[in-house]
Design a protein around this motif. Sequence first.
Motif, PDB file in Angstrom:
ATOM      1  N   VAL A  98       1.847   2.861   4.112  1.00  0.00           N
ATOM      2  CA  VAL A  98       2.739   4.026   4.181  1.00  0.00           C
ATOM      3  C   VAL A  98       4.112   3.561   4.633  1.00  0.00           C
ATOM      4  CG1 VAL A  98       3.133   6.288   5.219  1.00  0.00           C
ATOM      5  CG2 VAL A  98       0.791   5.513   4.800  1.00  0.00           C
ATOM      6  N   LYS A  99       5.139   4.081   3.962  1.00  0.00           N
ATOM      7  CA  LYS A  99       6.521   3.682   4.245  1.00  0.00           C
ATOM      8  C   LYS A  99       7.397   4.929   4.350  1.00  0.00           C
ATOM      9  CE  LYS A  99      10.129   1.485   1.537  1.00  0.00           C
ATOM     10  NZ  LYS A  99      10.383   0.643   0.371  1.00  0.00           N
ATOM     11  N   ASP A 100       8.256   4.970   5.359  1.00  0.00           N
ATOM     12  CA  ASP A 100       9.260   6.026   5.458  1.00  0.00           C
ATOM     13  C   ASP A 100      10.418   5.670   4.534  1.00  0.00           C
ATOM     14  OD1 ASP A 100       7.997   7.566   7.435  1.00  0.00           O
ATOM     15  OD2 ASP A 100       8.706   6.209   8.983  1.00  0.00           O
ATOM     16  N   ALA A 101      10.891   6.643   3.776  1.00  0.00           N
ATOM     17  CA  ALA A 101      11.975   6.369   2.838  1.00  0.00           C
ATOM     18  C   ALA A 101      12.776   7.646   2.587  1.00  0.00           C
ATOM     19  CB  ALA A 101      11.415   5.811   1.528  1.00  0.00           C
ATOM     20  N   ASN A 102      13.276   8.237   3.651  1.00  0.00           N
ATOM     21  CA  ASN A 102      14.019   9.494   3.523  1.00  0.00           C
ATOM     22  C   ASN A 102      15.251   9.317   2.644  1.00  0.00           C
ATOM     23  OD1 ASN A 102      12.145  10.604   5.234  1.00  0.00           O
ATOM     24  ND2 ASN A 102      13.427  10.421   7.046  1.00  0.00           N
ATOM     25  N   ILE A 103      15.562  10.378   1.913  1.00  0.00           N
ATOM     26  CA  ILE A 103      16.774  10.403   1.093  1.00  0.00           C
ATOM     27  C   ILE A 103      17.541  11.670   1.451  1.00  0.00           C
ATOM     28  CG2 ILE A 103      15.860   8.997  -0.783  1.00  0.00           C
ATOM     29  CD1 ILE A 103      15.165  11.494  -2.298  1.00  0.00           C
ATOM     30  N   LYS A 104      18.740  11.784   0.965  1.00  0.00           N
ATOM     31  CA  LYS A 104      19.621  12.894   1.328  1.00  0.00           C
ATOM     32  C   LYS A 104      18.901  14.243   1.218  1.00  0.00           C
ATOM     33  CE  LYS A 104      24.088  14.882   0.326  1.00  0.00           C
ATOM     34  NZ  LYS A 104      25.285  14.819  -0.487  1.00  0.00           N
ATOM     35  N   ASN A 105      18.860  14.960   2.333  1.00  0.00           N
ATOM     36  CA  ASN A 105      18.291  16.303   2.435  1.00  0.00           C
ATOM     37  C   ASN A 105      16.778  16.390   2.213  1.00  0.00           C
ATOM     38  OD1 ASN A 105      20.867  17.382   2.929  1.00  0.00           O
ATOM     39  ND2 ASN A 105      21.269  17.521   0.740  1.00  0.00           N
ATOM     40  N   LEU A 106      16.095  15.261   2.057  1.00  0.00           N
ATOM     41  CA  LEU A 106      14.650  15.275   1.850  1.00  0.00           C
ATOM     42  C   LEU A 106      13.971  14.235   2.729  1.00  0.00           C
ATOM     43  CD1 LEU A 106      14.352  15.486  -2.044  1.00  0.00           C
ATOM     44  CD2 LEU A 106      13.771  17.275  -0.413  1.00  0.00           C
ATOM     45  N   ASN A 107      12.874  14.637   3.361  1.00  0.00           N
ATOM     46  CA  ASN A 107      12.017  13.684   4.042  1.00  0.00           C
ATOM     47  C   ASN A 107      11.059  13.134   2.996  1.00  0.00           C
ATOM     48  OD1 ASN A 107      13.120  14.299   6.584  1.00  0.00           O
ATOM     49  ND2 ASN A 107      11.764  16.053   6.784  1.00  0.00           N
ATOM     50  N   ARG A 108      10.865  11.826   3.018  1.00  0.00           N
ATOM     51  CA  ARG A 108      10.005  11.199   2.008  1.00  0.00           C
ATOM     52  C   ARG A 108       9.123  10.151   2.657  1.00  0.00           C
ATOM     53  NH1 ARG A 108      12.017   7.552  -3.122  1.00  0.00           N
ATOM     54  NH2 ARG A 108      13.011   6.413  -1.435  1.00  0.00           N
ATOM     55  N   LYS A 109       7.877  10.106   2.241  1.00  0.00           N
ATOM     56  CA  LYS A 109       6.947   9.035   2.592  1.00  0.00           C
ATOM     57  C   LYS A 109       6.425   8.467   1.293  1.00  0.00           C
ATOM     58  CE  LYS A 109       5.760   9.806   7.198  1.00  0.00           C
ATOM     59  NZ  LYS A 109       6.022   8.810   8.179  1.00  0.00           N
ATOM     60  N   ILE A 110       6.317   7.149   1.244  1.00  0.00           N
ATOM     61  CA  ILE A 110       5.756   6.475   0.075  1.00  0.00           C
ATOM     62  C   ILE A 110       4.428   5.862   0.502  1.00  0.00           C
ATOM     63  CG2 ILE A 110       6.072   4.671  -1.653  1.00  0.00           C
ATOM     64  CD1 ILE A 110       9.115   4.995  -1.215  1.00  0.00           C
ATOM     65  N   ILE A 111       3.380   6.284  -0.164  1.00  0.00           N
ATOM     66  CA  ILE A 111       2.034   5.786   0.126  1.00  0.00           C
ATOM     67  C   ILE A 111       1.592   4.948  -1.067  1.00  0.00           C
ATOM     68  CG2 ILE A 111      -0.362   6.435   0.593  1.00  0.00           C
ATOM     69  CD1 ILE A 111       0.819   9.133   1.651  1.00  0.00           C
ATOM     70  N   THR A 112       1.207   3.718  -0.799  1.00  0.00           N
ATOM     71  CA  THR A 112       0.737   2.814  -1.849  1.00  0.00           C
ATOM     72  C   THR A 112      -0.693   2.413  -1.530  1.00  0.00           C
ATOM     73  OG1 THR A 112       2.984   1.965  -2.109  1.00  0.00           O
ATOM     74  CG2 THR A 112       1.220   0.685  -3.120  1.00  0.00           C
ATOM     75  N   VAL A 113      -1.568   2.568  -2.496  1.00  0.00           N
ATOM     76  CA  VAL A 113      -2.965   2.186  -2.320  1.00  0.00           C
ATOM     77  C   VAL A 113      -3.375   1.279  -3.463  1.00  0.00           C
ATOM     78  CG1 VAL A 113      -3.525   4.312  -1.113  1.00  0.00           C
ATOM     79  CG2 VAL A 113      -3.889   4.189  -3.547  1.00  0.00           C
ATOM     80  N   SER A 114      -4.310   0.408  -3.195  1.00  0.00           N
ATOM     81  CA  SER A 114      -4.826  -0.442  -4.265  1.00  0.00           C
ATOM     82  C   SER A 114      -6.303  -0.702  -4.051  1.00  0.00           C
ATOM     83  CB  SER A 114      -4.044  -1.756  -4.352  1.00  0.00           C
ATOM     84  OG  SER A 114      -4.142  -2.464  -3.147  1.00  0.00           O
ATOM     85  N   GLY A 115      -6.968  -0.972  -5.142  1.00  0.00           N
ATOM     86  CA  GLY A 115      -8.395  -1.251  -5.096  1.00  0.00           C
ATOM     87  C   GLY A 115      -8.889  -1.609  -6.483  1.00  0.00           C
ATOM     88  N   VAL A 116     -10.126  -2.051  -6.528  1.00  0.00           N
ATOM     89  CA  VAL A 116     -10.755  -2.441  -7.787  1.00  0.00           C
ATOM     90  C   VAL A 116     -11.836  -1.419  -8.112  1.00  0.00           C
ATOM     91  CG1 VAL A 116     -12.122  -4.215  -8.952  1.00  0.00           C
ATOM     92  CG2 VAL A 116     -10.251  -4.879  -7.424  1.00  0.00           C
ATOM     93  N   VAL A 117     -11.775  -0.873  -9.330  1.00  0.00           N
ATOM     94  CA  VAL A 117     -12.745   0.118  -9.779  1.00  0.00           C
ATOM     95  C   VAL A 117     -13.732  -0.546 -10.727  1.00  0.00           C
ATOM     96  CG1 VAL A 117     -13.076   2.287 -11.058  1.00  0.00           C
ATOM     97  CG2 VAL A 117     -11.090   2.010  -9.548  1.00  0.00           C
ATOM     98  N   ASN A 118     -15.021  -0.385 -10.415  1.00  0.00           N
ATOM     99  CA  ASN A 118     -16.068  -0.826 -11.326  1.00  0.00           C
ATOM    100  C   ASN A 118     -16.166   0.248 -12.407  1.00  0.00           C
ATOM    101  OD1 ASN A 118     -18.749  -0.924 -12.531  1.00  0.00           O
ATOM    102  ND2 ASN A 118     -19.236  -2.455 -10.970  1.00  0.00           N
ATOM    103  N   ASN A 119     -15.880  -0.119 -13.648  1.00  0.00           N
ATOM    104  CA  ASN A 119     -15.809   0.856 -14.739  1.00  0.00           C
ATOM    105  C   ASN A 119     -17.164   1.425 -15.147  1.00  0.00           C
ATOM    106  OD1 ASN A 119     -12.966   0.864 -15.145  1.00  0.00           O
ATOM    107  ND2 ASN A 119     -13.178  -1.183 -15.994  1.00  0.00           N
ATOM    108  N   ARG A 120     -18.249   0.835 -14.690  1.00  0.00           N
ATOM    109  CA  ARG A 120     -19.584   1.352 -14.991  1.00  0.00           C
ATOM    110  C   ARG A 120     -20.067   2.292 -13.885  1.00  0.00           C
ATOM    111  NH1 ARG A 120     -24.501  -0.035 -13.674  1.00  0.00           N
ATOM    112  NH2 ARG A 120     -23.912  -2.041 -12.803  1.00  0.00           N
ATOM    113  N   THR A 121     -19.946   1.847 -12.626  1.00  0.00           N
ATOM    114  CA  THR A 121     -20.462   2.637 -11.491  1.00  0.00           C
ATOM    115  C   THR A 121     -19.400   3.514 -10.855  1.00  0.00           C
ATOM    116  OG1 THR A 121     -19.943   0.941  -9.851  1.00  0.00           O
ATOM    117  CG2 THR A 121     -22.100   0.791 -10.967  1.00  0.00           C
TER     118      THR A 121
END
Length: 127
Positions: A98-121
């Motif tokens: 999670v990263k704070d990244a406010n811009i003019k007149n707006l509060n902003r959070k950037i959430i980045t997630v990653s993972g590996v998905v098994n396409n069968r299960t």
Amino acid sequence: MPTDGMSRYSIRADIVAALKEIEEIKAVAATYPENWKVLPCAVYSCESRPAGKNKSTVEFLTQWTITIELFTNKSGIGRIAESVQQAINQMGFSDVRVKDANIKNLNRKIITVSGVVNNRTLQITRN
């Protein structure tokens, strides 16, 4: 629902559904809004690449990176970000940043997630 593993499972619908379940988020989209009248909102993007193929070159594992930007013009974005993190964790993603990244007149959070998905299960594991 598990698939036959013959094609890449798209996690997008699951991400959108999880975001829409968060009561505080009033709009969910894959593109930035033309106007910022409906807030708080979440803008998401998804990136994927093969993480594992079998001998027949069938992609059985897919690496996903999801970016979710939260925007609001009021306080409370931290609580919303925590709700998003909980929803993502419940899906099985454990690598969350999670990263704070406010811009003019707006509060902003950037959430980045990653993972590996098994396409069968459809099980999600750490990178």
